[in-house]
Design a protein around this motif. Structure first.
Motif: not given
Length: 149
Positions: A23-50
């Motif tokens: 069900i998780r609807g993963l979208l870019n920072t600006r999804g289709i018809g969605d408002e701007e989503q707040e970016p994740f503050q620990e982007a380096t940590q996300y990249r390391s995990l992925v």
């Protein structure tokens, strides 16, 4: 696999039974018809995990490959929703660390194939996949985003 779980401080987390919730609807920072989503503050940590999950998917864990590839699409601008999805894959890895592929005699070759219908909400493309099983264990698998809508 358990070293990665330990590295990100989830050794005591509750294991999950599937790599990614459908069900998780993963979208870019600006999804289709969605408002701007707040970016994740620990982007380096996300990249390391992925990146760590990608290593597992390529080397020993093909069961998480589709989920990890989906998460990798958002490496440049992850959001808190992407981080939660990546942690969900990590919890699945924790719960399935002792799983493996086993082969047994006498079972024939058979395969499964499937596709979804435009599930990627960013570009409305479908994902196609297949797996071939011989002697009870996977011998070939593939999952990819279709090149056209």
């Amino acid at each position: 696999a358990l070293d990665l779980v330990q590295k990100f401080g989830h050794a005591n987390a509750k294991p999950d039974s599937i790599p990614m919730q459908p069900i998780r609807g993963l979208l870019n920072t600006r999804g289709i018809g969605d408002e701007e989503q707040e970016p994740f503050q620990e982007a380096t940590q996300y990249r390391s995990l992925v990146g760590g999950l990608m290593y597992l998917a390529v080397c020993t864990r093909p069961d998480i490959a589709q989920a990890v590839c989906r998460l990798a699409r958002y490496m440049s601008k992850p959001t808190p929703a992407h981080w939660e999805a990546a942690r969900g894959v990590l919890w699945y890895v924790k719960g399935t660390a002792v799983y493996g592929i086993t082969y047994s005699r006498g079972e024939p070759l058979f395969g499964y194939a499937d596709a979804d219908w435009a599930s990627d909400r960013d570009n409305r493309r479908s994902t196609t996949g297949y797996v071939f099983i011989l002697h009870g264990g996977a011998v070939s698998l593939k999952s990819r985003l279709q090149p056209t809508t």
